[in-house]
Motif scaffolding. Structure first.
Motif, PDB file in Angstrom:
ATOM      1  N   ALA A 165       0.845  -1.194   0.000  1.00 23.67           N
ATOM      2  CA  ALA A 165       0.000   0.000   0.000  1.00 23.67           C
ATOM      3  C   ALA A 165       0.875   1.236   0.000  1.00 23.67           C
ATOM      4  O   ALA A 165       2.066   1.185   0.302  1.00 23.67           O
ATOM      5  N   SER A 166       0.267   2.344  -0.334  1.00 26.88           N
ATOM      6  CA  SER A 166       0.939   3.633  -0.299  1.00 26.88           C
ATOM      7  C   SER A 166       0.461   4.396   0.922  1.00 26.88           C
ATOM      8  O   SER A 166      -0.741   4.520   1.161  1.00 26.88           O
ATOM      9  N   ARG A 167       1.393   4.909   1.712  1.00 23.58           N
ATOM     10  CA  ARG A 167       1.028   5.634   2.926  1.00 23.58           C
ATOM     11  C   ARG A 167       0.100   6.798   2.620  1.00 23.58           C
ATOM     12  O   ARG A 167      -0.799   7.122   3.403  1.00 23.58           O
ATOM     13  N   GLY A 168       0.273   7.441   1.490  1.00 25.30           N
ATOM     14  CA  GLY A 168      -0.513   8.618   1.161  1.00 25.30           C
ATOM     15  C   GLY A 168      -1.769   8.324   0.367  1.00 25.30           C
ATOM     16  O   GLY A 168      -2.416   9.259  -0.112  1.00 25.30           O
ATOM     17  N   ALA A 169      -2.138   7.047   0.223  1.00 27.02           N
ATOM     18  CA  ALA A 169      -3.319   6.712  -0.565  1.00 27.02           C
ATOM     19  C   ALA A 169      -4.588   7.205   0.110  1.00 27.02           C
ATOM     20  O   ALA A 169      -4.629   7.406   1.329  1.00 27.02           O
ATOM     21  N   ALA A 170      -5.641   7.373  -0.687  1.00 26.83           N
ATOM     22  CA  ALA A 170      -6.910   7.855  -0.146  1.00 26.83           C
ATOM     23  C   ALA A 170      -7.501   6.872   0.841  1.00 26.83           C
ATOM     24  O   ALA A 170      -8.161   7.260   1.806  1.00 26.83           O
ATOM     25  N   HIS A 171      -7.290   5.593   0.644  1.00 24.95           N
ATOM     26  CA  HIS A 171      -7.811   4.587   1.564  1.00 24.95           C
ATOM     27  C   HIS A 171      -6.752   3.531   1.811  1.00 24.95           C
ATOM     28  O   HIS A 171      -6.284   2.878   0.877  1.00 24.95           O
ATOM     29  N   VAL A 172      -6.357   3.369   3.067  1.00 27.50           N
ATOM     30  CA  VAL A 172      -5.413   2.337   3.471  1.00 27.50           C
ATOM     31  C   VAL A 172      -6.106   1.501   4.532  1.00 27.50           C
ATOM     32  O   VAL A 172      -6.474   2.014   5.587  1.00 27.50           O
ATOM     33  N   ASN A 173      -6.307   0.217   4.254  1.00 20.87           N
ATOM     34  CA  ASN A 173      -7.016  -0.643   5.199  1.00 20.87           C
ATOM     35  C   ASN A 173      -6.031  -1.376   6.108  1.00 20.87           C
ATOM     36  O   ASN A 173      -5.193  -2.150   5.633  1.00 20.87           O
ATOM     37  N   PHE A 174      -6.150  -1.108   7.414  1.00 24.33           N
ATOM     38  CA  PHE A 174      -5.279  -1.734   8.391  1.00 24.33           C
ATOM     39  C   PHE A 174      -6.004  -2.868   9.114  1.00 24.33           C
ATOM     40  O   PHE A 174      -7.213  -2.806   9.352  1.00 24.33           O
ATOM     41  N   ASP A 175      -5.243  -3.893   9.466  1.00 26.31           N
ATOM     42  CA  ASP A 175      -5.672  -4.931  10.394  1.00 26.31           C
ATOM     43  C   ASP A 175      -4.656  -4.999  11.525  1.00 26.31           C
ATOM     44  O   ASP A 175      -3.556  -4.433  11.438  1.00 26.31           O
ATOM     45  N   LEU A 176      -5.027  -5.704  12.596  1.00 25.34           N
ATOM     46  CA  LEU A 176      -4.132  -5.846  13.737  1.00 25.34           C
ATOM     47  C   LEU A 176      -3.220  -7.047  13.536  1.00 25.34           C
ATOM     48  O   LEU A 176      -3.687  -8.144  13.200  1.00 25.34           O
ATOM     49  N   TYR A 177      -1.940  -6.824  13.752  1.00 24.53           N
ATOM     50  CA  TYR A 177      -0.934  -7.877  13.642  1.00 24.53           C
ATOM     51  C   TYR A 177      -0.320  -8.081  15.013  1.00 24.53           C
ATOM     52  O   TYR A 177      -0.033  -7.122  15.730  1.00 24.53           O
ATOM     53  N   PHE A 178      -0.104  -9.363  15.385  1.00 26.47           N
ATOM     54  CA  PHE A 178       0.417  -9.676  16.712  1.00 26.47           C
ATOM     55  C   PHE A 178       1.574 -10.650  16.597  1.00 26.47           C
ATOM     56  O   PHE A 178       1.553 -11.570  15.762  1.00 26.47           O
ATOM     57  N   SER A 179       2.575 -10.449  17.439  1.00 26.49           N
ATOM     58  CA  SER A 179       3.742 -11.326  17.435  1.00 26.49           C
ATOM     59  C   SER A 179       4.151 -11.656  18.864  1.00 26.49           C
ATOM     60  O   SER A 179       4.161 -10.784  19.742  1.00 26.49           O
ATOM     61  N   GLU A 180       4.452 -12.922  19.090  1.00 31.16           N
ATOM     62  CA  GLU A 180       5.022 -13.386  20.344  1.00 31.16           C
ATOM     63  C   GLU A 180       5.879 -14.606  20.027  1.00 31.16           C
ATOM     64  O   GLU A 180       5.829 -15.106  18.889  1.00 31.16           O
ATOM     65  N   PRO A 181       6.677 -15.093  20.964  1.00 30.82           N
ATOM     66  CA  PRO A 181       7.545 -16.236  20.656  1.00 30.82           C
ATOM     67  C   PRO A 181       6.767 -17.426  20.082  1.00 30.82           C
ATOM     68  O   PRO A 181       5.798 -17.897  20.683  1.00 30.82           O
ATOM     69  N   GLY A 182       7.146 -17.859  18.895  1.00 31.83           N
ATOM     70  CA  GLY A 182       6.531 -19.013  18.266  1.00 31.83           C
ATOM     71  C   GLY A 182       5.242 -18.739  17.512  1.00 31.83           C
ATOM     72  O   GLY A 182       4.663 -19.666  16.934  1.00 31.83           O
ATOM     73  N   ARG A 183       4.794 -17.468  17.484  1.00 33.91           N
ATOM     74  CA  ARG A 183       3.534 -17.202  16.811  1.00 33.91           C
ATOM     75  C   ARG A 183       3.511 -15.780  16.266  1.00 33.91           C
ATOM     76  O   ARG A 183       3.760 -14.819  16.992  1.00 33.91           O
ATOM     77  N   ARG A 184       3.187 -15.668  15.002  1.00 35.33           N
ATOM     78  CA  ARG A 184       2.966 -14.382  14.350  1.00 35.33           C
ATOM     79  C   ARG A 184       1.697 -14.495  13.514  1.00 35.33           C
ATOM     80  O   ARG A 184       1.579 -15.424  12.702  1.00 35.33           O
ATOM     81  N   ARG A 185       0.775 -13.565  13.694  1.00 37.00           N
ATOM     82  CA  ARG A 185      -0.474 -13.674  12.950  1.00 37.00           C
ATOM     83  C   ARG A 185      -1.238 -12.362  12.971  1.00 37.00           C
ATOM     84  O   ARG A 185      -1.008 -11.508  13.827  1.00 37.00           O
ATOM     85  N   PHE A 186      -2.146 -12.218  12.027  1.00 37.52           N
ATOM     86  CA  PHE A 186      -3.102 -11.127  12.057  1.00 37.52           C
ATOM     87  C   PHE A 186      -4.240 -11.507  12.993  1.00 37.52           C
ATOM     88  O   PHE A 186      -4.777 -12.620  12.920  1.00 37.52           O
ATOM     89  N   LEU A 187      -4.623 -10.591  13.861  1.00 37.13           N
ATOM     90  CA  LEU A 187      -5.730 -10.827  14.781  1.00 37.13           C
ATOM     91  C   LEU A 187      -7.068 -10.475  14.155  1.00 37.13           C
ATOM     92  O   LEU A 187      -8.109 -10.968  14.607  1.00 37.13           O
ATOM     93  N   THR A 188      -7.055  -9.592  13.183  1.00 30.80           N
ATOM     94  CA  THR A 188      -8.302  -9.166  12.544  1.00 30.80           C
ATOM     95  C   THR A 188      -8.172  -9.282  11.036  1.00 30.80           C
ATOM     96  O   THR A 188      -7.071  -9.248  10.482  1.00 30.80           O
ATOM     97  N   ASP A 189      -9.329  -9.429  10.393  1.00 30.27           N
ATOM     98  CA  ASP A 189      -9.408  -9.462   8.941  1.00 30.27           C
ATOM     99  C   ASP A 189     -10.765  -8.879   8.575  1.00 30.27           C
ATOM    100  O   ASP A 189     -11.775  -9.587   8.528  1.00 30.27           O
TER     101      ASP A 189
END
Length: 409
Positions: free
Chosen positions: A134-158
């Motif tokens: 994505a482009s930081r300056g775009a008119a619409h940038v859709n964010f989700d929550l990303y989480f990281s801990e030992p042994g696990r990395r994943r998006f929490l929302t979609d």
């Protein structure tokens, strides 16, 4: 005899208080070397994990379009400034698309990292990120929550609506975040150990949006910015865990109305992101007079009362709220002063005290973040240096050792 001892004690306390009001000595001011990123862009929002072992920061690419969070291990050599290890992206880079030319919008965007409590000595964090380039300056940038801990990395929302501004609870059980999924913007919780639905709304203002949630140190209360028509105020919701445990949305909505309080009733300025004091008894926030007027720093008790002005003409933080001292006796801020190139200031909480500038020798300062270092404090911040023109081209992360008056650096 007792009266004389009491008088001596009172005098000593007064002297100590005045010393604290007088400001800090500054030493060991030095930039952090960030291997491989020199000249790649502007750094911002440095944050230190609660155990002091890791640094996070944002890097706005030289193209002005790429914004990504990096992490680096942080060492604290005795008697010397901290040293950062090799930075790595907080969100792993997806495989390159061979049919896409590199350039603006060719990488995912990430921002607003919140450290959680470490797990097995390793970092845990949540942030907002795009799933695709994505482009930081775009008119619409859709964010989700990303989480990281030992042994696990994943998006929490979609979700097709943006989920952003995460705040991990002090015990790591929840992530509070601002979400557009309701259609108007509300504060939600993600509950890691929920038996059913992990996404729980805890704010329900129909007149506007709720933004920038912040936890109190006990993890029982949230503060956030509430938009009420054209006004932005600071709200606090109590017994957040009780709300999260209520499965029925309507009963939770009714309870939230009872447990939510306006800390700035009748306020006419635009209140920005709040932050709790280390003892949880106060909330600090910036208030701007109009859309682009001067921003002033205020503090208000969590149980109510009139907000108190601490600093006129501050430079609000780009992420989150005002930056408290770990001791809870004041805040670190930046005075918006073009003539003095935005100096760092210490803003004591004591009633009779005045803000004092920190002599760091740097220019265009921003993003102060203080951590305890023995009996002293270590301040991390971004700035342009005071040296030659090449050094001033890019903003860098600096650290400074702060000592109270009379202490030896």
């Amino acid at each position: 005899m007792k009266r004389a001892a009491a008088a001596a004690l009172a005098l000593a306390l007064a002297a100590g208080g005045n010393a604290a009001w007088a400001g800090f000595g500054v030493s060991q001011v030095a930039p952090l070397a960030l291997a491989g990123l020199g000249g790649a862009g502007q750094v911002g929002d440095p944050r230190i994990s609660s155990d002091g072992a890791h640094l996070s920061f944002e890097l706005l690419g030289a193209d002005g379009e790429t914004l990504q969070i990096y992490l680096a291990p942080l060492a604290h050599p005795a008697g010397r400034p901290p040293e950062a290890g090799t930075p790595e992206l907080a969100v792993p880079q997806p495989p390159a698309d061979p049919f896409r030319l590199p350039g603006p919008g060719s990488r995912p965007v990430s921002e607003h990292l919140s450290w959680g409590p470490p797990k097995r000595g390793q970092p845990r964090y949540a942030l907002a990120a795009t799933r695709v380039a994505a482009s930081r300056g775009a008119a619409h940038v859709n964010f989700d929550l990303y989480f990281s801990e030992p042994g696990r990395r994943r998006f929490l929302t979609d979700h097709p609506a943006t989920d952003a501004q995460p705040a991990v609870s002090p015990d790591g059980d929840f992530v509070a975040f601002a979400s557009g999924r309701s259609g108007q913007g509300d504060v939600y919780l993600y509950h890691f150990f929920a038996e059913a639905e992990p996404y729980v709304a805890v704010s329900f203002e129909a007149a506007g949006s709720e933004l920038y949630p912040a936890w109190d140190p006990a993890g029982e209360r949230l503060a956030y910015t509430a938009q009420l028509g054209a006004e932005y105020r600071i709200f606090a919701v109590d017994q957040v865990r009780t709300l999260a445990a209520e499965p029925d949305p309507e009963r939770r909505k009714t309870a939230a109305r009872r447990l939510t309080r306006d800390l700035t009733p009748g306020w006419k300025g635009t209140c920005l992101a709040p932050s709790f004091s280390p003892d949880g008894r106060r909330v600090a926030f910036y208030s701007r007079d109009g859309a682009s007027g001067r921003a002033d720093l205020y503090v208000v008790g969590t149980e109510g009362g009139a907000p108190r002005l601490l600093l006129r003409g501050g430079l609000p933080e780009t992420r989150g709220g005002p930056r408290w001292s770990p001791r809870g006796d004041g805040l670190f801020a930046v005075r918006e002063d073009a003539d003095r190139l935005n100096p760092l200031v210490w803003v004591p909480l004591a009633e009779a005290a005045e803000p004092s500038e920190l002599d760091t020798g740097t220019q265009l300062n921003a993003d102060p973040f203080a951590v305890a270092q023995g009996d002293a404090l270590r301040l991390f911040f971004t700035a342009q240096g005071g040296g030659d023109a090449g050094e001033k081209r890019w903003r860098r992360i600096y650290s400074a050792l702060l000592t109270s008056p009379g202490e030896t650096p």
